[in-house]
Design a protein around this motif. Sequence first.
Motif, PDB file in Angstrom:
ATOM      1  N   SER A   1     -31.050  40.882  16.023  1.00  0.00           N
ATOM      2  CA  SER A   1     -29.945  41.456  14.890  1.00  0.00           C
ATOM      3  C   SER A   1     -28.983  40.083  14.578  1.00  0.00           C
ATOM      4  N   ALA A   2     -28.238  40.605  13.670  1.00  0.00           N
ATOM      5  CA  ALA A   2     -27.199  39.712  13.096  1.00  0.00           C
ATOM      6  C   ALA A   2     -25.692  40.087  13.622  1.00  0.00           C
ATOM      7  N   VAL A   3     -25.208  39.074  14.206  1.00  0.00           N
ATOM      8  CA  VAL A   3     -24.017  39.113  14.841  1.00  0.00           C
ATOM      9  C   VAL A   3     -22.874  38.145  14.142  1.00  0.00           C
ATOM     10  N   VAL A   4     -21.653  39.071  13.928  1.00  0.00           N
ATOM     11  CA  VAL A   4     -20.397  38.216  13.329  1.00  0.00           C
ATOM     12  C   VAL A   4     -19.442  38.196  14.291  1.00  0.00           C
ATOM     13  N   SER A   5     -19.029  37.308  14.860  1.00  0.00           N
ATOM     14  CA  SER A   5     -17.793  37.062  15.868  1.00  0.00           C
ATOM     15  C   SER A   5     -16.569  36.749  14.897  1.00  0.00           C
ATOM     16  N   VAL A   6     -15.596  36.526  15.697  1.00  0.00           N
ATOM     17  CA  VAL A   6     -14.492  36.187  14.818  1.00  0.00           C
ATOM     18  C   VAL A   6     -14.483  34.801  14.094  1.00  0.00           C
ATOM     19  N   GLU A   7     -15.344  33.860  14.814  1.00  0.00           N
ATOM     20  CA  GLU A   7     -15.547  32.560  14.370  1.00  0.00           C
ATOM     21  C   GLU A   7     -16.330  32.511  12.985  1.00  0.00           C
ATOM     22  N   GLY A   8     -17.043  33.892  12.714  1.00  0.00           N
ATOM     23  CA  GLY A   8     -17.790  33.550  11.588  1.00  0.00           C
ATOM     24  C   GLY A   8     -16.970  34.572  10.263  1.00  0.00           C
ATOM     25  N   LEU A   9     -15.945  34.954  10.767  1.00  0.00           N
ATOM     26  CA  LEU A   9     -15.166  35.687   9.620  1.00  0.00           C
ATOM     27  C   LEU A   9     -14.754  34.971   8.341  1.00  0.00           C
ATOM     28  N   ALA A  10     -14.074  33.399   8.776  1.00  0.00           N
ATOM     29  CA  ALA A  10     -13.800  32.684   7.794  1.00  0.00           C
ATOM     30  C   ALA A  10     -15.081  31.870   7.105  1.00  0.00           C
ATOM     31  N   ASP A  11     -14.604  31.255   5.818  1.00  0.00           N
ATOM     32  CA  ASP A  11     -15.475  30.688   5.194  1.00  0.00           C
ATOM     33  C   ASP A  11     -14.983  29.327   5.236  1.00  0.00           C
ATOM     34  N   GLY A  12     -15.559  28.425   6.226  1.00  0.00           N
ATOM     35  CA  GLY A  12     -15.041  27.009   6.573  1.00  0.00           C
ATOM     36  C   GLY A  12     -13.817  27.067   6.841  1.00  0.00           C
ATOM     37  N   ASP A  13     -12.853  26.483   6.250  1.00  0.00           N
ATOM     38  CA  ASP A  13     -11.264  26.330   6.363  1.00  0.00           C
ATOM     39  C   ASP A  13     -10.693  27.479   5.568  1.00  0.00           C
ATOM     40  N   ASP A  14     -11.149  28.196   4.874  1.00  0.00           N
ATOM     41  CA  ASP A  14     -10.723  29.161   3.956  1.00  0.00           C
ATOM     42  C   ASP A  14     -10.743  30.542   4.821  1.00  0.00           C
TER      43      ASP A  14
ATOM     44  N   GLN B   1     -10.512  34.451   5.801  1.00  0.00           N
ATOM     45  CA  GLN B   1     -10.624  35.768   4.905  1.00  0.00           C
ATOM     46  C   GLN B   1      -9.507  36.365   4.679  1.00  0.00           C
ATOM     47  N   PRO B   2      -9.344  37.043   3.410  1.00  0.00           N
ATOM     48  CA  PRO B   2      -7.920  37.764   3.124  1.00  0.00           C
ATOM     49  C   PRO B   2      -7.522  38.540   4.272  1.00  0.00           C
ATOM     50  N   LEU B   3      -8.166  39.276   5.107  1.00  0.00           N
ATOM     51  CA  LEU B   3      -7.696  40.046   6.152  1.00  0.00           C
ATOM     52  C   LEU B   3      -7.155  39.244   7.290  1.00  0.00           C
ATOM     53  N   GLN B   4      -7.357  38.075   7.311  1.00  0.00           N
ATOM     54  CA  GLN B   4      -6.997  36.991   8.703  1.00  0.00           C
ATOM     55  C   GLN B   4      -5.613  36.604   7.772  1.00  0.00           C
ATOM     56  N   GLN B   5      -5.549  36.161   6.633  1.00  0.00           N
ATOM     57  CA  GLN B   5      -4.549  35.947   5.854  1.00  0.00           C
ATOM     58  C   GLN B   5      -3.323  36.853   5.892  1.00  0.00           C
TER      59      GLN B   5
END
Length: 178
Positions: A76-89, A91-95
């Motif tokens: 499976s594909a797992v996305v953790s909080v570390e994978g939400l952002a795009d590098g230093d950018d 995600q809008p939700l995080q902002q």
Amino acid sequence: MPEETERSSVTLAVNGQQHRLRLDNRTTLLDALREHLGLIGAKKGCDHGQCGSCTVLLDGRRVKSCLIFAVAASGSAVVSVEGLADGDDLQPLQQCFIDHDAFQCGYCTSGQLCSATGMLDEVRKGWPSVVTGDLAAGPVRLTEEEIRERMSGNLCRCAAYPQIVAAIRATATAEAVR
């Protein structure tokens, strides 16, 4: 019973990177992420699936990683909080979480962010919740009641719920404007 029969090979695509692990069959997905891959964003809170601090996205759906054996998630594909952002950018939700001060101690924040990410995707797909009114009325309106119901599996010990709801609502509103 020999030790080798109690371990399995597990393949996970975590945050877009393939990992092949040899794990005890009793290892949870949460422990695989934290102890074997060094991704400590998902938190071990209650370890019983009640608090949601361990929430990650598994094949795009939010799950409590303390309740899933890693062997069951293999492939499976797992996305953790570390994978939400795009590098230093961020995600809008995080902002929006930052802009709305949607955390206090921050312990639950990673789970809240992953759950909200999955929840917003569910809304985009038109999936109703238990409080969704008329199912034939068109797209789901993301009211405060709707957000609170959809996020009810994630607890915040600091009671930052009003700010969390505001951040999620601001994210959804910004998406609707685009």
